[in-house]
Design a protein around this motif. Structure first.
Motif, PDB file in Angstrom:
ATOM      1  N   PRO A 148     164.027 -12.087   7.956  1.00  0.00           N
ATOM      2  CA  PRO A 148     163.439 -12.127   9.099  1.00  0.00           C
ATOM      3  C   PRO A 148     162.746 -11.872   9.794  1.00  0.00           C
ATOM      4  O   PRO A 148     162.331 -12.831   9.778  1.00  0.00           O
ATOM      5  CB  PRO A 148     163.090 -10.362   8.726  1.00  0.00           C
ATOM      6  CG  PRO A 148     163.577  -9.845   7.273  1.00  0.00           C
ATOM      7  CD  PRO A 148     163.127 -11.011   7.082  1.00  0.00           C
ATOM      8  N   GLY A 149     163.330 -12.536  11.418  1.00  0.00           N
ATOM      9  CA  GLY A 149     162.872 -13.766  11.309  1.00  0.00           C
ATOM     10  C   GLY A 149     162.315 -14.827  11.700  1.00  0.00           C
ATOM     11  O   GLY A 149     161.957 -15.170  11.232  1.00  0.00           O
ATOM     12  N   PRO A 150     163.869 -15.692  11.725  1.00  0.00           N
ATOM     13  CA  PRO A 150     163.707 -17.370  11.349  1.00  0.00           C
ATOM     14  C   PRO A 150     163.109 -17.680  12.624  1.00  0.00           C
ATOM     15  O   PRO A 150     163.133 -18.986  11.743  1.00  0.00           O
ATOM     16  CB  PRO A 150     165.401 -17.031  11.668  1.00  0.00           C
ATOM     17  CG  PRO A 150     165.738 -16.060  12.788  1.00  0.00           C
ATOM     18  CD  PRO A 150     164.461 -15.237  12.037  1.00  0.00           C
ATOM     19  N   ASP A 151     163.057 -16.962  13.786  1.00  0.00           N
ATOM     20  CA  ASP A 151     162.268 -18.007  14.643  1.00  0.00           C
ATOM     21  C   ASP A 151     160.406 -18.442  14.415  1.00  0.00           C
ATOM     22  O   ASP A 151     160.243 -19.309  14.479  1.00  0.00           O
ATOM     23  CB  ASP A 151     161.767 -16.861  16.172  1.00  0.00           C
ATOM     24  CG  ASP A 151     161.065 -15.956  16.117  1.00  0.00           C
ATOM     25  OD1 ASP A 151     162.170 -15.387  14.831  1.00  0.00           O
ATOM     26  OD2 ASP A 151     160.807 -15.509  17.182  1.00  0.00           O
ATOM     27  N   ARG A 152     159.970 -17.087  13.400  1.00  0.00           N
ATOM     28  CA  ARG A 152     158.524 -17.872  12.651  1.00  0.00           C
ATOM     29  C   ARG A 152     158.997 -18.325  11.583  1.00  0.00           C
ATOM     30  O   ARG A 152     157.522 -19.715  11.247  1.00  0.00           O
ATOM     31  CB  ARG A 152     158.284 -15.862  12.690  1.00  0.00           C
ATOM     32  CG  ARG A 152     157.741 -14.583  13.282  1.00  0.00           C
ATOM     33  CD  ARG A 152     157.736 -13.254  12.756  1.00  0.00           C
ATOM     34  NE  ARG A 152     156.125 -13.813  11.833  1.00  0.00           N
ATOM     35  CZ  ARG A 152     156.423 -12.520  11.421  1.00  0.00           C
ATOM     36  NH1 ARG A 152     156.937 -11.543  10.933  1.00  0.00           N
ATOM     37  NH2 ARG A 152     154.769 -13.181  10.599  1.00  0.00           N
TER      38      ARG A 152
END
Length: 236
Positions: A148-152
């Motif tokens: 979850p949250g590949p941008d992070r």
């Protein structure tokens, strides 16, 4: 007492039943494809995927003796056991996973193969426990979409990369697949520019580097358009 003959099932009905059963199985596989990948289903992780071959991985990642590299989401070690020997005795491959069972599996195989340069860390890829600029390269194959949250994850990868380091992402079509266009946008936002892509969007490897003043985002945009055009032509 006599019994009436049973009428044969029409072929159209048999095909409809088979198609329905197939659709149900496909839906069960798709909906049951949990993240992170369940250790109980680990056998499937050792199956090489089309377009994500060891040869293509080597060409895009370009591991070199003496380097320190991070693998995010090693699974059972399919990539780890291939990359680690190329780093030599002076190199090091860190493998990071949120599931201790996966790491234990990798390390059992590493010990069997005498690969002492593999070091495990159980942690969250969205908060990498490493100092800035630690790694010559970071890679994740069919793992980024499960987090979850590949941008992070991409921002963290950019942080722990050396200024001239490289990030390689491999994706294959499944429930958690990240299309290349989306990955490219996320990487741009994380300060990473595209340098190479191999394979079509459903099964690709892409290499990025930290952006510098002499490598602005428009250069990666040109590369992305060129690779998209080449992939489209190859599919015709």
């Amino acid at each position: 007492m006599t019994t009436a003959p049973v009428a044969p099932i029409p072929a159209r009905t048999r095909w409809a039943v088979a198609a329905g059963a197939g659709a149900a199985l496909a839906a069960a596989w798709w909906l049951g494809d949990a993240a992170p990948y369940p250790y109980a289903q680990r056998g499937l992780l050792d199956v090489p995927l089309p377009f994500l071959t060891a040869g293509r991985m080597d060409a895009v990642l370009q591991p070199r003796p003496g380097e320190r590299i991070l693998e995010i989401g090693p699974g059972t070690g399919l990539q780890s056991l291939h990359v680690a020997p190329q780093l030599g005795p002076e190199g090091r491959l860190d493998v990071l996973d949120i599931q201790q069972e996966m790491l234990d599996h990798v390390m059992c195989r590493a010990e069997r193969d005498g690969l002492a340069m593999i070091r495990p860390t159980c942690s969250d890829a969205r908060e990498l426990p490493y100092a800035d600029g630690t790694f010559d390269a970071v890679y994740a194959v069919t793992a980024l979409g499960e987090i979850p949250g590949p941008d992070r994850v991409l921002r963290e990868a950019a942080r722990v990369l050396a200024p001239d380091g490289r990030l390689v992402i491999g994706e294959f079509f499944d429930r958690h697949w990240i299309p290349f266009g989306r990955l490219h946008r996320l990487a741009d936002a994380a300060g990473l520019h595209l340098t190479e892509r191999r394979g079509p969007s459903p099964a690709y490897l892409a290499r990025f580097r930290p952006c510098r003043a002499d490598a602005p985002g428009h250069r990666s945009e040109r590369l992305a358009r060129r690779d998209d055009n080449a992939a489209t032509a190859a599919q015709r």
